[in-house]
Structures are given as structure tokens and as C-alpha cells.
Design a protein around this motif. Structure first.
Motif, PDB file in Angstrom:
ATOM      1  N   MET A   1     -27.309   3.295 -30.611  1.00  0.00           N
ATOM      2  CA  MET A   1     -26.916   1.910 -30.435  1.00  0.00           C
ATOM      3  C   MET A   1     -27.823   1.045 -31.295  1.00  0.00           C
ATOM      4  SD  MET A   1     -26.931  -0.414 -26.951  1.00  0.00           S
ATOM      5  CE  MET A   1     -26.133   0.864 -26.046  1.00  0.00           C
ATOM      6  N   ILE A   2     -27.217   0.125 -32.021  1.00  0.00           N
ATOM      7  CA  ILE A   2     -27.982  -0.784 -32.881  1.00  0.00           C
ATOM      8  C   ILE A   2     -27.669  -2.219 -32.479  1.00  0.00           C
ATOM      9  CG2 ILE A   2     -28.440  -1.531 -35.250  1.00  0.00           C
ATOM     10  CD1 ILE A   2     -27.463   1.213 -36.183  1.00  0.00           C
ATOM     11  N   LEU A   3     -28.707  -3.003 -32.290  1.00  0.00           N
ATOM     12  CA  LEU A   3     -28.572  -4.409 -31.937  1.00  0.00           C
ATOM     13  C   LEU A   3     -29.016  -5.234 -33.147  1.00  0.00           C
ATOM     14  CD1 LEU A   3     -29.581  -6.023 -28.617  1.00  0.00           C
ATOM     15  CD2 LEU A   3     -30.136  -7.139 -30.755  1.00  0.00           C
ATOM     16  N   TYR A   4     -28.086  -6.014 -33.699  1.00  0.00           N
ATOM     17  CA  TYR A   4     -28.389  -6.903 -34.819  1.00  0.00           C
ATOM     18  C   TYR A   4     -28.630  -8.293 -34.258  1.00  0.00           C
ATOM     19  CZ  TYR A   4     -26.320  -3.120 -37.527  1.00  0.00           C
ATOM     20  OH  TYR A   4     -26.041  -1.900 -38.068  1.00  0.00           O
ATOM     21  N   GLY A   5     -29.771  -8.879 -34.600  1.00  0.00           N
ATOM     22  CA  GLY A   5     -30.087 -10.206 -34.089  1.00  0.00           C
ATOM     23  C   GLY A   5     -31.322 -10.769 -34.764  1.00  0.00           C
ATOM     24  N   LEU A   6     -31.963 -11.701 -34.072  1.00  0.00           N
ATOM     25  CA  LEU A   6     -33.193 -12.319 -34.559  1.00  0.00           C
ATOM     26  C   LEU A   6     -34.302 -12.059 -33.550  1.00  0.00           C
ATOM     27  CD1 LEU A   6     -31.807 -15.762 -35.749  1.00  0.00           C
ATOM     28  CD2 LEU A   6     -32.510 -13.848 -37.186  1.00  0.00           C
ATOM     29  N   LYS A   7     -35.498 -11.748 -34.052  1.00  0.00           N
ATOM     30  CA  LYS A   7     -36.592 -11.393 -33.147  1.00  0.00           C
ATOM     31  C   LYS A   7     -37.014 -12.547 -32.248  1.00  0.00           C
ATOM     32  CE  LYS A   7     -40.254 -12.302 -36.451  1.00  0.00           C
ATOM     33  NZ  LYS A   7     -41.343 -11.758 -37.204  1.00  0.00           N
ATOM     34  N   ASN A   8     -36.773 -13.790 -32.664  1.00  0.00           N
ATOM     35  CA  ASN A   8     -37.178 -14.938 -31.850  1.00  0.00           C
ATOM     36  C   ASN A   8     -36.023 -15.529 -31.033  1.00  0.00           C
ATOM     37  OD1 ASN A   8     -35.860 -15.978 -34.043  1.00  0.00           O
ATOM     38  ND2 ASN A   8     -37.347 -17.590 -34.459  1.00  0.00           N
ATOM     39  N   CYS A   9     -34.905 -14.812 -30.955  1.00  0.00           N
ATOM     40  CA  CYS A   9     -33.748 -15.273 -30.180  1.00  0.00           C
ATOM     41  C   CYS A   9     -33.881 -14.796 -28.734  1.00  0.00           C
ATOM     42  CB  CYS A   9     -32.468 -14.715 -30.816  1.00  0.00           C
ATOM     43  SG  CYS A   9     -30.983 -14.946 -29.827  1.00  0.00           S
ATOM     44  N   ASP A  10     -33.871 -15.732 -27.794  1.00  0.00           N
ATOM     45  CA  ASP A  10     -34.022 -15.380 -26.380  1.00  0.00           C
ATOM     46  C   ASP A  10     -32.926 -14.434 -25.907  1.00  0.00           C
ATOM     47  OD1 ASP A  10     -36.309 -16.896 -26.108  1.00  0.00           O
ATOM     48  OD2 ASP A  10     -35.247 -18.661 -25.361  1.00  0.00           O
ATOM     49  N   THR A  11     -31.697 -14.666 -26.331  1.00  0.00           N
ATOM     50  CA  THR A  11     -30.583 -13.821 -25.912  1.00  0.00           C
ATOM     51  C   THR A  11     -30.767 -12.403 -26.443  1.00  0.00           C
ATOM     52  OG1 THR A  11     -29.146 -15.758 -25.917  1.00  0.00           O
ATOM     53  CG2 THR A  11     -28.074 -13.614 -25.861  1.00  0.00           C
ATOM     54  N   CYS A  12     -31.215 -12.273 -27.670  1.00  0.00           N
ATOM     55  CA  CYS A  12     -31.456 -10.943 -28.245  1.00  0.00           C
ATOM     56  C   CYS A  12     -32.570 -10.228 -27.493  1.00  0.00           C
ATOM     57  CB  CYS A  12     -31.808 -11.051 -29.725  1.00  0.00           C
ATOM     58  SG  CYS A  12     -30.434 -11.601 -30.756  1.00  0.00           S
ATOM     59  N   ARG A  13     -33.610 -10.963 -27.129  1.00  0.00           N
ATOM     60  CA  ARG A  13     -34.714 -10.353 -26.367  1.00  0.00           C
ATOM     61  C   ARG A  13     -34.240  -9.863 -25.008  1.00  0.00           C
ATOM     62  NH1 ARG A  13     -38.952 -14.308 -28.761  1.00  0.00           N
ATOM     63  NH2 ARG A  13     -38.138 -15.795 -27.273  1.00  0.00           N
ATOM     64  N   LYS A  14     -33.383 -10.648 -24.343  1.00  0.00           N
ATOM     65  CA  LYS A  14     -32.834 -10.221 -23.048  1.00  0.00           C
ATOM     66  C   LYS A  14     -32.010  -8.949 -23.211  1.00  0.00           C
ATOM     67  CE  LYS A  14     -32.492 -14.880 -21.194  1.00  0.00           C
ATOM     68  NZ  LYS A  14     -31.563 -15.980 -20.885  1.00  0.00           N
ATOM     69  N   ALA A  15     -31.181  -8.915 -24.244  1.00  0.00           N
ATOM     70  CA  ALA A  15     -30.345  -7.739 -24.483  1.00  0.00           C
ATOM     71  C   ALA A  15     -31.213  -6.519 -24.793  1.00  0.00           C
ATOM     72  CB  ALA A  15     -29.368  -8.011 -25.623  1.00  0.00           C
ATOM     73  N   LEU A  16     -32.240  -6.689 -25.616  1.00  0.00           N
ATOM     74  CA  LEU A  16     -33.125  -5.572 -25.959  1.00  0.00           C
ATOM     75  C   LEU A  16     -33.865  -5.038 -24.743  1.00  0.00           C
ATOM     76  CD1 LEU A  16     -34.827  -6.408 -29.369  1.00  0.00           C
ATOM     77  CD2 LEU A  16     -33.546  -4.364 -28.769  1.00  0.00           C
ATOM     78  N   LYS A  17     -34.265  -5.947 -23.879  1.00  0.00           N
ATOM     79  CA  LYS A  17     -34.972  -5.525 -22.671  1.00  0.00           C
ATOM     80  C   LYS A  17     -34.057  -4.675 -21.788  1.00  0.00           C
ATOM     81  CE  LYS A  17     -37.738  -7.340 -18.877  1.00  0.00           C
ATOM     82  NZ  LYS A  17     -38.268  -8.540 -18.234  1.00  0.00           N
ATOM     83  N   ALA A  18     -32.801  -5.080 -21.686  1.00  0.00           N
ATOM     84  CA  ALA A  18     -31.844  -4.352 -20.851  1.00  0.00           C
ATOM     85  C   ALA A  18     -31.383  -3.054 -21.510  1.00  0.00           C
ATOM     86  CB  ALA A  18     -30.634  -5.237 -20.553  1.00  0.00           C
ATOM     87  N   LEU A  19     -31.335  -3.030 -22.832  1.00  0.00           N
ATOM     88  CA  LEU A  19     -30.856  -1.861 -23.580  1.00  0.00           C
ATOM     89  C   LEU A  19     -32.053  -1.149 -24.214  1.00  0.00           C
ATOM     90  CD1 LEU A  19     -27.875  -3.639 -25.376  1.00  0.00           C
ATOM     91  CD2 LEU A  19     -27.737  -2.163 -23.361  1.00  0.00           C
ATOM     92  N   SER A  20     -32.809  -0.476 -23.406  1.00  0.00           N
ATOM     93  CA  SER A  20     -34.054   0.131 -23.871  1.00  0.00           C
ATOM     94  C   SER A  20     -33.841   1.183 -24.962  1.00  0.00           C
ATOM     95  CB  SER A  20     -34.812   0.742 -22.696  1.00  0.00           C
ATOM     96  OG  SER A  20     -33.997   1.699 -22.040  1.00  0.00           O
ATOM     97  N   ASN A  21     -32.638   1.729 -25.061  1.00  0.00           N
ATOM     98  CA  ASN A  21     -32.365   2.755 -26.076  1.00  0.00           C
ATOM     99  C   ASN A  21     -31.832   2.167 -27.385  1.00  0.00           C
ATOM    100  OD1 ASN A  21     -29.956   1.987 -24.842  1.00  0.00           O
ATOM    101  ND2 ASN A  21     -28.968   3.934 -25.275  1.00  0.00           N
ATOM    102  N   ALA A  22     -31.744   0.849 -27.479  1.00  0.00           N
ATOM    103  CA  ALA A  22     -31.175   0.214 -28.675  1.00  0.00           C
ATOM    104  C   ALA A  22     -32.212   0.102 -29.790  1.00  0.00           C
ATOM    105  CB  ALA A  22     -30.638  -1.166 -28.332  1.00  0.00           C
ATOM    106  N   GLU A  23     -31.751   0.339 -31.006  1.00  0.00           N
ATOM    107  CA  GLU A  23     -32.566   0.096 -32.189  1.00  0.00           C
ATOM    108  C   GLU A  23     -32.325  -1.351 -32.593  1.00  0.00           C
ATOM    109  OE1 GLU A  23     -32.388   1.210 -36.919  1.00  0.00           O
ATOM    110  OE2 GLU A  23     -31.503   2.615 -35.500  1.00  0.00           O
ATOM    111  N   PHE A  24     -33.384  -2.103 -32.894  1.00  0.00           N
ATOM    112  CA  PHE A  24     -33.251  -3.517 -33.232  1.00  0.00           C
ATOM    113  C   PHE A  24     -33.329  -3.714 -34.737  1.00  0.00           C
ATOM    114  CE2 PHE A  24     -35.230  -7.688 -34.045  1.00  0.00           C
ATOM    115  CZ  PHE A  24     -34.221  -8.484 -33.541  1.00  0.00           C
ATOM    116  N   VAL A  25     -32.396  -4.505 -35.279  1.00  0.00           N
ATOM    117  CA  VAL A  25     -32.410  -4.869 -36.693  1.00  0.00           C
ATOM    118  C   VAL A  25     -32.428  -6.395 -36.765  1.00  0.00           C
ATOM    119  CG1 VAL A  25     -31.137  -4.818 -38.871  1.00  0.00           C
ATOM    120  CG2 VAL A  25     -31.144  -2.795 -37.388  1.00  0.00           C
ATOM    121  N   ASP A  26     -33.507  -6.940 -37.340  1.00  0.00           N
ATOM    122  CA  ASP A  26     -33.638  -8.387 -37.501  1.00  0.00           C
ATOM    123  C   ASP A  26     -32.844  -8.800 -38.749  1.00  0.00           C
ATOM    124  OD1 ASP A  26     -34.439 -11.031 -38.021  1.00  0.00           O
ATOM    125  OD2 ASP A  26     -36.460 -10.666 -37.263  1.00  0.00           O
ATOM    126  N   VAL A  27     -31.774  -9.563 -38.536  1.00  0.00           N
ATOM    127  CA  VAL A  27     -30.881  -9.921 -39.649  1.00  0.00           C
ATOM    128  C   VAL A  27     -31.531 -10.889 -40.648  1.00  0.00           C
ATOM    129  CG1 VAL A  27     -28.785  -9.446 -38.342  1.00  0.00           C
ATOM    130  CG2 VAL A  27     -29.698 -11.769 -38.385  1.00  0.00           C
TER     131      VAL A  27
END
Length: 104
Positions: A1-27
């Protein structure tokens, strides 16, 4: 699972916290791959562009008139966040439907 977002976006941080197996890509640092971007635009249409953002408000009418892909390539921070890719499925935003699909 890959989450595309911004590191300083509150919504992205909430999603990353809930999806512990997600790889994060800062767009803002790494572009969304063309194939994913094309699929997102095909699936979500204009909704993939966040027209409520400060970046959008800073654009002139000429820029705003561009097609979504050109806008997102030129201004990656305009993407509605997060864009989540899991296998063949794409999810846009972190609403209750997305949470239910990915967590439930």
C-alpha cells in the motif's frame, strides 16, 4: 500500500497512523507515477485537484483552466490528499468510506 501526500498534512498523518503498513511518498519531493496519476484522474476526475487549497487560490485563471494532469505535474501540492494505492484499487481522501474499505 502506498500513500501519496504531504508530510505536513494533518489528514495524511492521520491516515499514516491508521495504516501502519503503508509506504509514504511525499508528493512535494517525489512525483506521483504517471500510471497512478492517470488512473486517479480517470477514476476521480476533477476531484483529484484540491480547489480549496492555498495553492489553488494563488493560481491565475489561465493556470486554473489547465487539465488536471498538467496542473498536478506543475503543482503537486494541488492534489487532494491522501491518494492511496492498494493493489489495483485507488482511494482519494480519508473519509469514512476510505477508512472502512482499508481498515474494516
Amino acid at each position: 500500500m502506498i500513500l501519496y501526500g504531504l508530510k505536513n498534512c494533518d489528514t495524511c498523518r492521520k491516515a499514516l497512523k491508521a495504516l501502519s503498513n503503508a509506504e509514504f511518498v511525499d508528493v512535494s519531493m517525489t512525483s506521483v507515477p504517471d500510471g497512478i496519476l492517470d488512473r486517479a484522474i480517470s477514476q476521480f476526475g476533477d476531484k483529484v485537484v484540491n480547489t480549496k487549497s492555498a495553492t489553488w487560490r494563488g493560481l491565475d485563471e489561465t493556470e486554473r483552466g489547465k487539465d488536471p494532469k498538467a496542473l498536478l505535474i506543475a503543482h503537486p501540492k494541488l492534489m487532494k490528499r491522501p491518494l492511496i494505492s492498494e493493489g489495483d484499487a485507488l482511494y482519494l481522501g480519508w473519509d469514512k468510506d476510505t477508512q472502512a474499505a482499508l481498515l474494516g
